[in-house]
Design a protein around this motif. Structure first.
Motif, short mmCIF file in Angstrom:
data_model
loop_
_atom_site.label_atom_id
_atom_site.label_comp_id
_atom_site.label_asym_id
_atom_site.label_seq_id
_atom_site.Cartn_x
_atom_site.Cartn_y
_atom_site.Cartn_z
N GLY A 120 2.33 7.97 11.13
CA GLY A 120 2.47 6.78 11.96
C GLY A 120 1.23 5.91 11.91
O GLY A 120 1.33 4.67 11.85
N HIS A 121 0.07 6.54 11.92
CA HIS A 121 -1.19 5.81 11.80
C HIS A 121 -1.28 5.09 10.45
O HIS A 121 -1.61 3.90 10.38
N GLU A 122 -0.97 5.82 9.40
CA GLU A 122 -1.07 5.22 8.05
C GLU A 122 -0.01 4.15 7.83
O GLU A 122 -0.25 3.17 7.12
N GLN A 123 1.16 4.33 8.42
CA GLN A 123 2.20 3.31 8.31
C GLN A 123 1.73 2.01 8.95
O GLN A 123 2.04 0.91 8.46
N PRO B 92 0.81 -1.22 0.00
CA PRO B 92 0.00 0.00 0.00
C PRO B 92 0.85 1.27 0.00
O PRO B 92 2.00 1.28 0.43
N GLN B 93 0.23 2.35 -0.48
CA GLN B 93 0.86 3.67 -0.50
C GLN B 93 0.00 4.66 0.27
O GLN B 93 -1.24 4.61 0.21
N HIS C 147 -1.35 1.02 9.01
CA HIS C 147 -2.26 0.42 8.01
C HIS C 147 -1.45 -0.36 6.96
O HIS C 147 -1.85 -1.45 6.53
N ARG C 148 -0.33 0.22 6.53
CA ARG C 148 0.51 -0.44 5.53
C ARG C 148 1.06 -1.75 6.07
O ARG C 148 1.01 -2.79 5.38
N GLU C 149 1.57 -1.72 7.28
CA GLU C 149 2.19 -2.91 7.85
C GLU C 149 1.15 -4.01 8.11
O GLU C 149 1.45 -5.20 7.94
N ARG C 150 -0.05 -3.61 8.52
CA ARG C 150 -1.10 -4.59 8.80
C ARG C 150 -1.81 -5.06 7.53
O ARG C 150 -2.54 -6.04 7.55
N ARG C 151 -1.62 -4.33 6.43
CA ARG C 151 -2.33 -4.60 5.17
C ARG C 151 -3.84 -4.65 5.42
O ARG C 151 -4.54 -5.60 5.05
N ASP C 152 -4.34 -3.56 6.02
CA ASP C 152 -5.75 -3.52 6.39
C ASP C 152 -6.67 -3.52 5.18
O ASP C 152 -7.80 -4.03 5.26
N ASN C 153 -6.24 -2.95 4.07
CA ASN C 153 -7.07 -2.99 2.87
C ASN C 153 -7.31 -4.43 2.43
O ASN C 153 -8.42 -4.79 2.02
N ALA D 53 0.22 4.19 16.63
CA ALA D 53 0.79 5.54 16.63
C ALA D 53 1.00 6.05 18.06
O ALA D 53 1.97 6.75 18.35
N ALA D 54 0.08 5.65 18.96
CA ALA D 54 0.18 6.10 20.36
C ALA D 54 1.39 5.54 21.08
O ALA D 54 1.91 6.16 22.00
N THR D 55 1.86 4.37 20.67
CA THR D 55 3.04 3.80 21.32
C THR D 55 4.28 4.66 21.07
O THR D 55 5.23 4.63 21.85
N LYS D 56 4.27 5.44 19.98
CA LYS D 56 5.42 6.28 19.66
C LYS D 56 5.21 7.73 20.05
O LYS D 56 6.14 8.40 20.52
N TYR D 57 3.96 8.22 19.87
CA TYR D 57 3.71 9.65 20.07
C TYR D 57 2.86 9.94 21.30
O TYR D 57 2.70 11.11 21.66
#
Length: 321
Positions: A177-180, A155-156, A182-188, A225-229
């Protein structure tokens, strides 16, 4: 050979329908538990739950025709002889009907999967042609507050100029971070698979289940994202983007931070400690119990399938050659 394949197909489809109906009736009872889990685990378990009717029914049907399984798990009984046997129709027309129905079912699922995959891939190519590549995302020349992730396997992330200009550096980092996540989980891809497995359900029930997975997926990415920010920074970013979308002339354009279910996502972030974490041993226990129940069900399934085959054979459903 045709009788065996046709009988197997009928058993699979019949069991699939029964399990789907039972799960649909039980889902209102299961849903609160799934939604109380950590969203990373809840989203995975929800997808596996709705994949179960099709996959477990196929596995159980195949096991009925395994000589080892028949000998160990099906009680001895006779139908003119006492040899171990699998449920099988004696009518060619019934076997052909089973094969035809299986082809239609599998073809429909594959067609739905391929159609959605192709449309998503085309959409990704179109947006990539309009966007400018940046570090970690694609920048769209649009004044509307847009942010979304497109693509199935790779994903992009797309962010509009309008959103980019109205967010601080920290807010953009949270969004990326949120969208990344999504990419890692391949939610689409997860949502696509769920849509395929739920094609047999009525539209209202299907939309509710897909919405549940969307909410859990968004929450899982918020948590990542919350784990980082930090949870507070993510919650503030959600509220900020929600306000931008609310005052946008085209609020329907924003996908991941669209303000929809915003209160639910913010509440989940602030109450993260209250969400139950599914341990590895608990997941293993679910798998073991599911397998044990399936093995215990093979004997009654065998006899039920024999009865159903006899009813079909005696129903007059025959071709005349």
């Amino acid at each position: 050979m045709i009788s065996t394949l046709g009988s197997l197909a009928l058993i699979w489809l019949g069991l699939w329908c029964v399990l789907t109906l039972l799960l649909r009736l039980a889902y209102p009872l299961l849903r609160p538990t799934l939604m109380r889990l950590h969203p990373r685990h809840g989203s995975t378990l929800l997808l596996l739950t709705w994949a179960a009717p099709a996959t477990l029914s196929l596995l159980a049907s195949l096991m009925l025709y395994s000589p080892l399984v028949k000998g160990l798990l099906v009680s001895p009984h006779c139908h003119g002889n006492c040899l171990q046997h699998a449920p099988q129709t004696s009518a060619l027309s019934v076997a052909l009907l089973g094969l035809a129905l299986a082809v239609i079912a599998v073809g429909g699922l594959l067609a739905g999967f391929v159609r959605n995959w192709w449309n998503g891939a085309n959409m990704l190519r179109q947006f990539e042609a309009l966007a400018t590549p940046k570090a970690g995302y694609q920048l769209l020349d649009s004044s509307s507050p847009l942010v979304f992730t497109l693509g199935w396997w790779n994903p992009q992330v797309f962010i509009s100029r309008g959103l980019h200009q109205q967010c601080s550096a920290q807010q953009l980092s949270v969004i990326l971070g949120h969208e990344q996540a999504h990419r890692e989980r391949r939610d689409n891809l997860r949502l696509l698979l769920l849509r395929v497995f739920c094609l047999v359900l009525p539209a209202r029930a299907r939309h509710r289940i897909i919405h549940d997975l969307q909410i859990l997926s968004e929450q899982a990415c918020d948590f990542a994202a919350a784990t980082k920010y930090g949870a507070l920074a993510v919650a503030e970013t959600l509220v900020h983007v929600g306000r931008l979308v609310k005052h946008s002339s085209r609020p329907e354009n924003s996908v991941a931070f669209d303000g929809g279910d915003l209160a639910l996502r913010v509440k989940a972030l602030l109450d993260a400690d209250a969400r139950s974490v599914l341990r590895s041993w608990q997941m293993l226990a679910i798998i073991i119990v599911t397998g044990f129940v399936m093995l215990l069900a093979l004997d009654p399934l065998h006899h039920s399938a024999e009865w159903a085959m006899a009813q079909l054979d005696n129903s007059g459903l025959h071709f005349h050659w």
